[in-house]
Design an enzyme around this catalytic site. Structure first.
Site, PDB file in Angstrom:
ATOM      1  N   LYS A 198       0.865  -1.183   0.000  1.00 43.55           N
ATOM      2  CA  LYS A 198       0.000   0.000   0.000  1.00 43.55           C
ATOM      3  C   LYS A 198       0.899   1.229   0.000  1.00 43.55           C
ATOM      4  O   LYS A 198       2.075   1.135   0.368  1.00 43.55           O
ATOM      5  CB  LYS A 198      -0.888   0.006   1.247  1.00 43.55           C
ATOM      6  CG  LYS A 198      -2.095   0.915   1.161  1.00 43.55           C
ATOM      7  CD  LYS A 198      -3.246   0.275   0.400  1.00 43.55           C
ATOM      8  CE  LYS A 198      -4.357   1.268   0.122  1.00 43.55           C
ATOM      9  NZ  LYS A 198      -5.585   0.609  -0.343  1.00 43.55           N
ATOM     10  N   ASP A 204      -6.869   4.610  -4.591  1.00 41.52           N
ATOM     11  CA  ASP A 204      -7.546   4.524  -3.286  1.00 41.52           C
ATOM     12  C   ASP A 204      -8.110   5.935  -3.064  1.00 41.52           C
ATOM     13  O   ASP A 204      -8.298   6.677  -4.042  1.00 41.52           O
ATOM     14  CB  ASP A 204      -6.555   4.104  -2.173  1.00 41.52           C
ATOM     15  CG  ASP A 204      -7.264   3.730  -0.865  1.00 41.52           C
ATOM     16  OD1 ASP A 204      -7.756   2.603  -0.769  1.00 41.52           O
ATOM     17  OD2 ASP A 204      -7.338   4.564   0.056  1.00 41.52           O
ATOM     18  N   THR A 253     -15.136  -2.385  -6.757  1.00 44.91           N
ATOM     19  CA  THR A 253     -15.172  -2.477  -5.285  1.00 44.91           C
ATOM     20  C   THR A 253     -16.618  -2.352  -4.788  1.00 44.91           C
ATOM     21  O   THR A 253     -17.083  -3.153  -3.970  1.00 44.91           O
ATOM     22  CB  THR A 253     -14.279  -1.401  -4.640  1.00 44.91           C
ATOM     23  OG1 THR A 253     -12.988  -1.477  -5.234  1.00 44.91           O
ATOM     24  CG2 THR A 253     -14.145  -1.612  -3.150  1.00 44.91           C
TER      25      THR A 253
HETATM   26  P1  NDP Z   1     -12.628   8.300  -2.950  1.00 40.66           P
HETATM   27  O1  NDP Z   1     -11.551   9.273  -2.769  1.00 40.66           O
HETATM   28  O2  NDP Z   1     -13.158   8.058  -4.312  1.00 40.66           O
HETATM   29  O3  NDP Z   1     -13.862   8.663  -2.015  1.00 40.66           O
HETATM   30  C1  NDP Z   1     -13.738   8.743  -0.639  1.00 40.66           C
HETATM   31  C2  NDP Z   1     -15.058   9.231  -0.067  1.00 40.66           C
HETATM   32  O4  NDP Z   1     -15.017   9.122   1.337  1.00 40.66           O
HETATM   33  C3  NDP Z   1     -15.331  10.684  -0.396  1.00 40.66           C
HETATM   34  O5  NDP Z   1     -16.709  10.901  -0.477  1.00 40.66           O
HETATM   35  C4  NDP Z   1     -14.725  11.393   0.809  1.00 40.66           C
HETATM   36  O6  NDP Z   1     -15.277  12.683   1.072  1.00 40.66           O
HETATM   37  C5  NDP Z   1     -15.097  10.441   1.925  1.00 40.66           C
HETATM   38  N1  NDP Z   1     -14.121  10.560   3.015  1.00 40.66           N
HETATM   39  C6  NDP Z   1     -12.785  10.424   2.930  1.00 40.66           C
HETATM   40  N2  NDP Z   1     -12.202  10.656   4.117  1.00 40.66           N
HETATM   41  C7  NDP Z   1     -13.207  10.950   4.956  1.00 40.66           C
HETATM   42  C8  NDP Z   1     -13.264  11.281   6.315  1.00 40.66           C
HETATM   43  N3  NDP Z   1     -12.143  11.367   7.050  1.00 40.66           N
HETATM   44  N4  NDP Z   1     -14.494  11.499   6.858  1.00 40.66           N
HETATM   45  C9  NDP Z   1     -15.607  11.406   6.105  1.00 40.66           C
HETATM   46  N5  NDP Z   1     -15.613  11.109   4.799  1.00 40.66           N
HETATM   47  C10 NDP Z   1     -14.434  10.890   4.237  1.00 40.66           C
HETATM   48  O7  NDP Z   1     -12.093   6.919  -2.302  1.00 40.66           O
HETATM   49  P2  NDP Z   1     -12.605   5.457  -2.543  1.00 40.66           P
HETATM   50  O8  NDP Z   1     -14.058   5.443  -2.755  1.00 40.66           O
HETATM   51  O9  NDP Z   1     -11.716   4.826  -3.524  1.00 40.66           O
HETATM   52  O10 NDP Z   1     -12.251   4.777  -1.132  1.00 40.66           O
HETATM   53  C11 NDP Z   1     -13.174   4.747  -0.047  1.00 40.66           C
HETATM   54  C12 NDP Z   1     -12.786   3.647   0.933  1.00 40.66           C
HETATM   55  O11 NDP Z   1     -12.783   2.374   0.253  1.00 40.66           O
HETATM   56  C13 NDP Z   1     -11.394   3.769   1.541  1.00 40.66           C
HETATM   57  O12 NDP Z   1     -11.417   3.225   2.835  1.00 40.66           O
HETATM   58  C14 NDP Z   1     -10.547   2.865   0.650  1.00 40.66           C
HETATM   59  O13 NDP Z   1      -9.378   2.398   1.294  1.00 40.66           O
HETATM   60  C15 NDP Z   1     -11.530   1.731   0.422  1.00 40.66           C
HETATM   61  N6  NDP Z   1     -11.257   0.886  -0.737  1.00 40.66           N
HETATM   62  C16 NDP Z   1     -11.158   1.425  -1.987  1.00 40.66           C
HETATM   63  C17 NDP Z   1     -10.937   0.608  -3.075  1.00 40.66           C
HETATM   64  C18 NDP Z   1     -10.941   1.132  -4.467  1.00 40.66           C
HETATM   65  O14 NDP Z   1     -10.920   0.299  -5.385  1.00 40.66           O
HETATM   66  N7  NDP Z   1     -11.007   2.438  -4.704  1.00 40.66           N
HETATM   67  C19 NDP Z   1     -10.696  -0.824  -2.897  1.00 40.66           C
HETATM   68  C20 NDP Z   1     -10.928  -1.307  -1.559  1.00 40.66           C
HETATM   69  C21 NDP Z   1     -11.160  -0.451  -0.527  1.00 40.66           C
HETATM   70  P3  NDP Z   1     -14.429  13.993   0.689  1.00 40.66           P
HETATM   71  O15 NDP Z   1     -14.529  14.095  -0.792  1.00 40.66           O
HETATM   72  O16 NDP Z   1     -15.101  15.091   1.414  1.00 40.66           O
HETATM   73  O17 NDP Z   1     -13.028  13.747   1.174  1.00 40.66           O
END
Ligand code: NDP
Length: 460
Positions: free
Chosen positions: A140, A180, A224
């Site tokens: 990672k 991510d 995902t």
């Molecule tokens: P994105 O950047 O596309 O989206 C993240 C989302 O979560 C945004 O809406 C963001 O809001 C919100 N967010 C992030 N940090 C916080 C916080 N501290 N408090 C509240 N909301 C928050 O990321 P992903 O969708 O790719 O990833 C989301 C989760 O899924 C993570 O945990 C990641 O590790 C996990 N994941 C992702 C994979 C992938 O293929 N992308 C695979 C497996 C797991 P804002 O825009 O305001 O920051």
């Protein structure tokens, strides 16, 4: 193979003592890494019966070895902003375990990224990748760079600087990053361009999550979120429930959240809420995915803009309040530790039947205990969100073969993989005396394959 009943009490005690001893050593070695320790504790707590049955893992000291990364790289990322000022961020890549394949895991760009976050994500990735049944190890990376509010030019210059250093450590057979939080198609495109320029060759398999126009897999964007829903569909089915007619709340509004919402809605659920880090929207008629996708994926707006186009919906400041909305199924798809004990109790009080983790480690250990003690169906992240990395591995296979498979074929493979992960986790839970406990089952099923490979490969 002995059954759990054949295991002597003294072997169970020896295994428990070993787990405690190693956990203490990990704590001492990483005293300020709360998220990493949380992830280690969750896995270790599941493994006592496995170690009691397989004392060879204790003899080979697998736990202490598995909790120490093979390599942790930290580097300076200098870049020039639009005002001509030099900015400096910190880059990380943890290459945690390569027992069953090249390191594989995403890159996160978010101000909260540090060594602990990188290591917790890398550690989880070892077991998740093993569960997928694909030949990929755990890694990672990321940076404390915040892409929010930056121009395309700034994101490109930062990303190029990041890759200028990272490229020394990655490669299609060595370490294959993906996206991510904060790293989507735009960032992967810039990263790939810079890698290609430096290496002087077209090594498509060095990154996954590429655009399908230059070696990306169809369905990777959706994988995902779709995978989380496919996984939960199996769990619901086994318990006489379905997405159809259910009310669903999803946190986040990024890549994972949007496609979890899309698949849940396709299966007949009403998805009434989602969030970003500033607040959440609630629309009792169901969130309009068309509007959400345009606002978030194309225009890169904040979620609060949604209510300007859908005045019947409510926008509420503060992201954590989303868990007070009554729902049948909750899908946390934003970030780590977003459901704490209080939020878990509110969900239970409001009648939640199932929780599926799309994000990594979104529930605290206390929250998981609340779900467990209230018999809430619970799909843990390692298993439920493994669809993304599964399709990343399929992207690597397509790149090696210089082919691209049609969307239907990739989606069908993804669906099969998620069903297998569900079944393997259920089988392991049953075999090791915790029937129905998917946290334990996923941890054990993921661990066994890696531990066996480590034993076979000697002390390296
Ligand atoms: P994105 O950047 O596309 O989206 C993240 C989302 O979560 C945004 O809406 C963001 O809001 C919100 N967010 C992030 N940090 C916080 C916080 N501290 N408090 C509240 N909301 C928050 O990321 P992903 O969708 O790719 O990833 C989301 C989760 O899924 C993570 O945990 C990641 O590790 C996990 N994941 C992702 C994979 C992938 O293929 N992308 C695979 C497996 C797991 P804002 O825009 O305001 O920051």
């Amino acid at each position: 193979m002995p059954t759990l009943e054949d295991v002597k009490q003294s072997d169970l005690q020896a295994a428990a003592d070993y787990v405690n001893k190693v956990y203490k050593a990990v704590e001492q070695r990483n005293p300020h890494e709360a998220e990493f320790l949380q992830a280690v504790k969750e896995i270790f707590d599941s493994l006592t019966p496995v170690l009691a049955k397989h004392p060879e893992y204790i003899k080979h000291n697998i736990l202490e070895r598995i909790a120490e990364p093979e390599r942790m790289i930290t580097f300076r990322v200098p870049w020039v902003d639009d005002q001509g000022c030099v900015q400096v961020n910190r880059g990380f890549r943890v290459q945690f375990n390569s027992a069953i394949g090249p390191y594989k895991g995403g890159l996160r760009f978010h101000p909260s990224v540090n060594a602990s976050i990188t290591k917790f994500l890398g550690f989880e990735q070892i077991f998740k990748n093993s569960l997928t049944g694909q030949p990929i190890g755990g890694g990672k990376g990321g940076s404390d760079f915040d892409p929010k509010g930056k121009s395309d030019g700034e994101v490109m210059r930062f990303t190029q600087s990041f890759m200028t250093e990272l490229c020394k450590y990655i490669g299609p057979d060595q370490d294959v990053p993906a996206g991510d939080i904060g790293v989507g198609a735009r960032e992967i495109g810039y990263l790939f361009g810079q890698y290609k320029k430096i290496k002087g060759g077209y090594e498509a398999g060095v990154l996954t999550g590429k655009s399908p126009g230059f070696g990306g897999s169809l369905i990777r964007t959706e994988a995902t979120g779709y995978g989380t829903v496919y996984f939960m569909q199996e769990l619901l089915k086994d318990n006489g429930l379905t997405f159809e007619g259910s009310t669903v709340v999803v946190s986040g509004s990024g890549n994972v959240a949007i496609y979890a919402m899309e698949k849940a809605a396709e299966l007949g659920a009403s998805v009434v809420a989602c969030s970003d880090s500033n607040g959440y929207i609630y629309d009792e008629n169901g969130i309009s995915l068309g509007t959400l996708k345009r606002l978030k994926e194309v225009e890169r707006h904040r979620l609060s803009e949604y209510v300007k186009e859908h005045p019947q919906a409510q926008y509420v400041e503060g992201g954590s309040g989303i868990w007070s909305i009554p729902c049948d199924i909750a899908l946390p798809c934003a970030t780590q530790n977003e459901i704490d004990e209080t939020a878990a109790n509110i969900l239970v009080r409001n009648g939640v039947k199932a929780v599926g983790e799309g994000a990594n480690m979104p529930s605290t250990l206390e929250a998981i205990e609340v779900f467990r003690s209230n018999q809430i169906l619970f799909g843990p992240a390692k298993a439920a969100n493994a669809g993304g990395v599964s399709v990343s591995a399929l992207e690597m296979a397509q790149n090696s073969a210089r082919l691209s498979w049609p969307a239907e074929e990739v989606d069908a493979k993804l669906h099969d993989i998620m069903i297998n992960i569900y079944r393997d986790s259920m089988t392991a839970a049953e075999k090791y005396g915790q029937p129905g406990d998917l946290v334990t089952g996923a941890n054990i099923a993921g661990f066994l394959k890696v531990a066996d490979a480590m034993v076979s490969q000697g002390v390296i």
